[in-house]
Design a protein around this motif. Structure first.
Motif, PDB file in Angstrom:
ATOM      1  N   LEU A   1       0.812  -1.221   0.000  1.00 35.61           N
ATOM      2  CA  LEU A   1       0.000   0.000   0.000  1.00 35.61           C
ATOM      3  C   LEU A   1       0.842   1.266   0.000  1.00 35.61           C
ATOM      4  O   LEU A   1       0.365   2.328  -0.377  1.00 35.61           O
ATOM      5  CB  LEU A   1      -0.919   0.015   1.223  1.00 35.61           C
TER       6      LEU A   1
ATOM      7  N   GLY B   1      -9.308  -7.218  -3.910  1.00 35.34           N
ATOM      8  CA  GLY B   1     -10.600  -7.712  -4.375  1.00 35.34           C
ATOM      9  C   GLY B   1     -10.483  -8.598  -5.602  1.00 35.34           C
ATOM     10  O   GLY B   1     -11.465  -8.904  -6.257  1.00 35.34           O
ATOM     11  N   GLY B   2      -9.243  -9.042  -5.911  1.00 36.64           N
ATOM     12  CA  GLY B   2      -9.024  -9.879  -7.093  1.00 36.64           C
ATOM     13  C   GLY B   2      -9.065 -11.361  -6.747  1.00 36.64           C
ATOM     14  O   GLY B   2      -9.411 -11.751  -5.626  1.00 36.64           O
ATOM     15  N   ASP B   3      -8.678 -12.187  -7.709  1.00 37.88           N
ATOM     16  CA  ASP B   3      -8.653 -13.639  -7.494  1.00 37.88           C
ATOM     17  C   ASP B   3      -7.725 -14.007  -6.341  1.00 37.88           C
ATOM     18  O   ASP B   3      -8.048 -14.871  -5.534  1.00 37.88           O
ATOM     19  CB  ASP B   3      -8.169 -14.352  -8.771  1.00 37.88           C
ATOM     20  N   SER B   4      -6.579 -13.342  -6.281  1.00 38.09           N
ATOM     21  CA  SER B   4      -5.630 -13.661  -5.203  1.00 38.09           C
ATOM     22  C   SER B   4      -6.260 -13.393  -3.845  1.00 38.09           C
ATOM     23  O   SER B   4      -6.163 -14.211  -2.934  1.00 38.09           O
ATOM     24  CB  SER B   4      -4.360 -12.829  -5.313  1.00 38.09           C
TER      25      SER B   4
ATOM     26  N   GLU C   1      -8.886 -16.007  -3.121  1.00 37.99           N
ATOM     27  CA  GLU C   1      -8.278 -17.318  -2.891  1.00 37.99           C
ATOM     28  C   GLU C   1      -7.597 -17.351  -1.520  1.00 37.99           C
ATOM     29  O   GLU C   1      -7.759 -18.296  -0.753  1.00 37.99           O
ATOM     30  CB  GLU C   1      -7.253 -17.572  -3.997  1.00 37.99           C
TER      31      GLU C   1
ATOM     32  N   HIS D   1     -11.794  -4.292   0.831  1.00 36.91           N
ATOM     33  CA  HIS D   1     -11.669  -3.943  -0.587  1.00 36.91           C
ATOM     34  C   HIS D   1     -12.064  -2.475  -0.779  1.00 36.91           C
ATOM     35  O   HIS D   1     -12.990  -1.978  -0.140  1.00 36.91           O
ATOM     36  CB  HIS D   1     -12.574  -4.862  -1.411  1.00 36.91           C
ATOM     37  N   ARG D   2     -11.383  -1.817  -1.718  1.00 39.13           N
ATOM     38  CA  ARG D   2     -11.595  -0.378  -1.888  1.00 39.13           C
ATOM     39  C   ARG D   2     -12.881  -0.049  -2.641  1.00 39.13           C
ATOM     40  O   ARG D   2     -13.260   1.105  -2.726  1.00 39.13           O
ATOM     41  CB  ARG D   2     -10.397   0.244  -2.592  1.00 39.13           C
ATOM     42  N   ARG D   3     -13.521  -1.069  -3.237  1.00 40.65           N
ATOM     43  CA  ARG D   3     -14.799  -0.824  -3.925  1.00 40.65           C
ATOM     44  C   ARG D   3     -15.881  -1.709  -3.303  1.00 40.65           C
ATOM     45  O   ARG D   3     -15.617  -2.432  -2.342  1.00 40.65           O
ATOM     46  CB  ARG D   3     -14.648  -1.162  -5.414  1.00 40.65           C
TER      47      ARG D   3
ATOM     48  N   ARG E   1     -13.254  -7.725  -7.994  1.00 41.76           N
ATOM     49  CA  ARG E   1     -12.724  -7.863  -9.346  1.00 41.76           C
ATOM     50  C   ARG E   1     -12.572  -9.354  -9.709  1.00 41.76           C
ATOM     51  O   ARG E   1     -12.514  -9.711 -10.875  1.00 41.76           O
ATOM     52  CB  ARG E   1     -11.337  -7.187  -9.394  1.00 41.76           C
TER      53      ARG E   1
ATOM     54  N   MET F   1     -14.720 -17.540  -7.853  1.00 41.19           N
ATOM     55  CA  MET F   1     -13.866 -17.311  -6.675  1.00 41.19           C
ATOM     56  C   MET F   1     -14.520 -16.300  -5.744  1.00 41.19           C
ATOM     57  O   MET F   1     -14.455 -16.412  -4.528  1.00 41.19           O
ATOM     58  CB  MET F   1     -12.493 -16.817  -7.100  1.00 41.19           C
TER      59      MET F   1
ATOM     60  N   ILE G   1      -2.861  -7.237  -3.420  1.00 38.43           N
ATOM     61  CA  ILE G   1      -3.274  -6.216  -4.397  1.00 38.43           C
ATOM     62  C   ILE G   1      -2.418  -6.309  -5.662  1.00 38.43           C
ATOM     63  O   ILE G   1      -2.217  -5.348  -6.363  1.00 38.43           O
ATOM     64  CB  ILE G   1      -3.245  -4.795  -3.783  1.00 38.43           C
ATOM     65  N   GLY G   2      -1.939  -7.511  -5.929  1.00 43.77           N
ATOM     66  CA  GLY G   2      -1.192  -7.749  -7.165  1.00 43.77           C
ATOM     67  C   GLY G   2       0.314  -7.762  -6.959  1.00 43.77           C
ATOM     68  O   GLY G   2       0.820  -7.418  -5.881  1.00 43.77           O
TER      69      GLY G   2
ATOM     70  N   HIS H   1       2.310 -16.023 -12.618  1.00 45.92           N
ATOM     71  CA  HIS H   1       1.441 -15.254 -11.728  1.00 45.92           C
ATOM     72  C   HIS H   1       0.420 -16.156 -11.043  1.00 45.92           C
ATOM     73  O   HIS H   1      -0.475 -15.687 -10.358  1.00 45.92           O
ATOM     74  CB  HIS H   1       0.730 -14.130 -12.494  1.00 45.92           C
TER      75      HIS H   1
ATOM     76  N   ARG I   1       3.467 -19.135  -7.830  1.00 41.64           N
ATOM     77  CA  ARG I   1       4.295 -18.231  -7.017  1.00 41.64           C
ATOM     78  C   ARG I   1       4.838 -18.849  -5.724  1.00 41.64           C
ATOM     79  O   ARG I   1       4.834 -18.206  -4.683  1.00 41.64           O
ATOM     80  CB  ARG I   1       3.458 -17.019  -6.587  1.00 41.64           C
TER      81      ARG I   1
HETATM   82  P1  NAP Z   1      -5.554  -8.225  -9.607  1.00 38.99           P
HETATM   83  O1  NAP Z   1      -6.508  -9.059 -10.368  1.00 38.99           O
HETATM   84  O2  NAP Z   1      -4.816  -7.148 -10.305  1.00 38.99           O
HETATM   85  O3  NAP Z   1      -6.361  -7.599  -8.382  1.00 38.99           O
HETATM   86  C1  NAP Z   1      -5.773  -6.678  -7.541  1.00 38.99           C
HETATM   87  C2  NAP Z   1      -6.822  -6.208  -6.543  1.00 38.99           C
HETATM   88  O4  NAP Z   1      -6.172  -5.335  -5.638  1.00 38.99           O
HETATM   89  C3  NAP Z   1      -7.981  -5.460  -7.188  1.00 38.99           C
HETATM   90  O5  NAP Z   1      -9.180  -5.799  -6.562  1.00 38.99           O
HETATM   91  C4  NAP Z   1      -7.603  -3.997  -6.940  1.00 38.99           C
HETATM   92  O6  NAP Z   1      -8.720  -3.165  -6.727  1.00 38.99           O
HETATM   93  C5  NAP Z   1      -6.848  -4.075  -5.638  1.00 38.99           C
HETATM   94  N1  NAP Z   1      -5.851  -3.019  -5.543  1.00 38.99           N
HETATM   95  C6  NAP Z   1      -4.864  -2.708  -6.425  1.00 38.99           C
HETATM   96  N2  NAP Z   1      -4.126  -1.695  -5.969  1.00 38.99           N
HETATM   97  C7  NAP Z   1      -4.658  -1.348  -4.774  1.00 38.99           C
HETATM   98  C8  NAP Z   1      -4.348  -0.359  -3.815  1.00 38.99           C
HETATM   99  N3  NAP Z   1      -3.307   0.469  -3.974  1.00 38.99           N
HETATM  100  N4  NAP Z   1      -5.105  -0.280  -2.701  1.00 38.99           N
HETATM  101  C9  NAP Z   1      -6.129  -1.133  -2.510  1.00 38.99           C
HETATM  102  N5  NAP Z   1      -6.500  -2.088  -3.381  1.00 38.99           N
HETATM  103  C10 NAP Z   1      -5.757  -2.199  -4.500  1.00 38.99           C
HETATM  104  O7  NAP Z   1      -4.393  -9.113  -8.916  1.00 38.99           O
HETATM  105  P2  NAP Z   1      -4.441 -10.623  -8.396  1.00 38.99           P
HETATM  106  O8  NAP Z   1      -5.668 -10.890  -7.639  1.00 38.99           O
HETATM  107  O9  NAP Z   1      -3.127 -10.845  -7.747  1.00 38.99           O
HETATM  108  O10 NAP Z   1      -4.480 -11.459  -9.749  1.00 38.99           O
HETATM  109  C11 NAP Z   1      -3.468 -11.289 -10.741  1.00 38.99           C
HETATM  110  C12 NAP Z   1      -3.742 -12.262 -11.884  1.00 38.99           C
HETATM  111  O11 NAP Z   1      -3.550 -13.612 -11.438  1.00 38.99           O
HETATM  112  C13 NAP Z   1      -5.169 -12.185 -12.401  1.00 38.99           C
HETATM  113  O12 NAP Z   1      -5.142 -12.402 -13.760  1.00 38.99           O
HETATM  114  C14 NAP Z   1      -5.856 -13.318 -11.702  1.00 38.99           C
HETATM  115  O13 NAP Z   1      -6.980 -13.811 -12.406  1.00 38.99           O
HETATM  116  C15 NAP Z   1      -4.735 -14.353 -11.631  1.00 38.99           C
HETATM  117  N6  NAP Z   1      -4.948 -15.272 -10.499  1.00 38.99           N
HETATM  118  C16 NAP Z   1      -5.589 -16.443 -10.747  1.00 38.99           C
HETATM  119  C17 NAP Z   1      -5.821 -17.314  -9.716  1.00 38.99           C
HETATM  120  C18 NAP Z   1      -6.483 -18.609  -9.998  1.00 38.99           C
HETATM  121  O14 NAP Z   1      -7.062 -18.727 -11.062  1.00 38.99           O
HETATM  122  N7  NAP Z   1      -6.450 -19.552  -9.098  1.00 38.99           N
HETATM  123  C19 NAP Z   1      -5.419 -17.009  -8.414  1.00 38.99           C
HETATM  124  C20 NAP Z   1      -4.779 -15.798  -8.189  1.00 38.99           C
HETATM  125  C21 NAP Z   1      -4.556 -14.917  -9.243  1.00 38.99           C
HETATM  126  P3  NAP Z   1      -9.737  -2.796  -7.913  1.00 38.99           P
HETATM  127  O15 NAP Z   1     -10.557  -4.027  -8.133  1.00 38.99           O
HETATM  128  O16 NAP Z   1     -10.492  -1.644  -7.371  1.00 38.99           O
HETATM  129  O17 NAP Z   1      -8.862  -2.454  -9.081  1.00 38.99           O
END
Ligand code: NAP
Length: 308
Positions: free
Chosen positions: A115, A149-152, A155, A171-173, A177, A182, A236-237, A281, A284
């Motif tokens: 953050l 709020g993403g998949d990670s 999960e 989550h900020r919204r 996402r 999931m 958050i990625g 991704h 990991r």
């Molecule tokens: P992501 O999809 O980019 O989600 C990041 C989340 O963090 C979003 O909800 C975002 O909010 C939030 N965020 C980003 N910056 C922030 C901040 N500064 N403050 C607060 N919240 C923040 O990342 P991820 O979940 O790590 O996933 C990355 C990729 O890996 C995706 O393609 C995902 O589908 C994949 N993945 C797949 C699996 C699986 O299939 N098992 C598991 C994990 C990841 P907003 O929504 O408001 O943007």
């Protein structure tokens, strides 16, 4: 002309070094100025095979380095600023110096996004982490939070319900996402409490320096609050460390190097291999990165044999 230059010193880099050194390729590892991968920022690792009592992350990395150098790996603590094709070989830029190599293994990892709050770095491993698989089991029967709020995030939150008494999903919204399946799974879990439209503004610590709560702010109403917990999992990625390649290799929309064919460490550039989190991704993990490093070394060895 080096046979193999390995860029990066996480599990992928050291595994690649161990394998290529044992194949007499005398690899050169460019370790960066602050060596070690993500494990150097964690504490105890309980899921790396071979350590039934767990091992400290930094210690595991030191052992990998020791094993790699024992077989003839050379290590230079320098950062790579660019890599270029040079006929069939590569030019690797290190400051003002240009090194040449027949093959390059990119194992530069990915950095978990944080953050950017004050004092954050010091709290990593003390109630602040980015890896539920690594650290979840340390927080049994206590409340924890996942930010994102993403998949990670979904999960990790779902995984953490195996241990924690309660998981706040901050989550900020007001909409996740994450993919539908999931998101639904997480929201259906009784132990997970979503905290919508909310940002974390501060990590609060106890006398021993461990996280004890977070300060929050509702981004719609401005209302401030506090959530008591024992650990915050930031999801958050990640940011893959591939920017220095400056377009030499194909990357996906999120900047991860595309391994092709999928499941191999090969890339669209012959002789350049990508291993570990810089190209992954999904999994990991230390063990998957190490496995990938091994595969990259075997591929480099094969490539060198064929080209000679
Ligand atoms: P992501 O999809 O980019 O989600 C990041 C989340 O963090 C979003 O909800 C975002 O909010 C939030 N965020 C980003 N910056 C922030 C901040 N500064 N403050 C607060 N919240 C923040 O990342 P991820 O979940 O790590 O996933 C990355 C990729 O890996 C995706 O393609 C995902 O589908 C994949 N993945 C797949 C699996 C699986 O299939 N098992 C598991 C994990 C990841 P907003 O929504 O408001 O943007």
């Amino acid at each position: 002309m080096e046979n193999v230059i390995i860029i990066g010193t996480g599990c992928a880099g050291w595994a690649a070094a161990i394998y290529s050194a044992r194949a007499n390729l005398e690899p050169l590892v460019l370790a960066g100025e602050q060596p070690g991968g993500q494990l150097t920022t964690t504490t105890e690792v309980e899921n790396y095979p071979g350590f039934p009592d767990g091992v400290m992350g930094p210690e595991l990395m030191m052992k990998m380095q020791e094993q790699a150098t024992k077989f003839g790996t050379r290590v230079e603590y320098k950062s790579v600023s660019g890599v270029e094709r040079n006929g069939d070989a590569f030019k690797v830029k290190v400051g003002d110096e240009v090194l040449e190599a027949k093959t390059v293994i990119v194992a530069t990892g990915a950095a978990p996004r944080h953050l950017g709050l004050e004092g954050e770095e010091k709290l990593i491993g003390h109630g602040l982490t980015s890896c539920a698989t690594c650290d979840g089991a340390f927080y049994r029967d206590v409340p924890v939070a996942v930010i994102g709020g993403g998949d990670s995030a979904c999960e990790e939150a779902t995984f953490l319900t195996r241990f924690a008494s309660k998981v706040y999903l901050i989550h900020r919204r007001d909409e996740l996402r994450a993919s539908k399946i999931m998101a639904e799974r997480a929201l259906a879990n009784e132990k997970i409490e979503p905290v919508w439209d909310t940002g974390v503004t501060e990590y609060l610590t106890d006398d021993t320096g461990e996280v004890r709560a977070v300060k929050t702010k509702n981004l719609k109403t401005g209302e401030e609050g506090e959530i008591e917990l024992k650990c915050v999992f930031v999801a958050i990625g990640h940011i893959p460390n591939a920017g220095f390649l400056d377009g030499l290799v194909e990357t996906d929309d999120n900047g991860y190097i595309v391994q092709q064919p999928a499941g191999t460490p090969r890339t669209n550039v012959e002789g350049l291999f990508a291993a570990g989190d810089v190209a992954d991704h999904v999994y990991r993990q230390a063990i998957t990165a190490a496995g990938d490093g091994c595969r990259a070394a075997l591929e480099a060895e094969r490539y060198l044999a064929e080209s000679e």
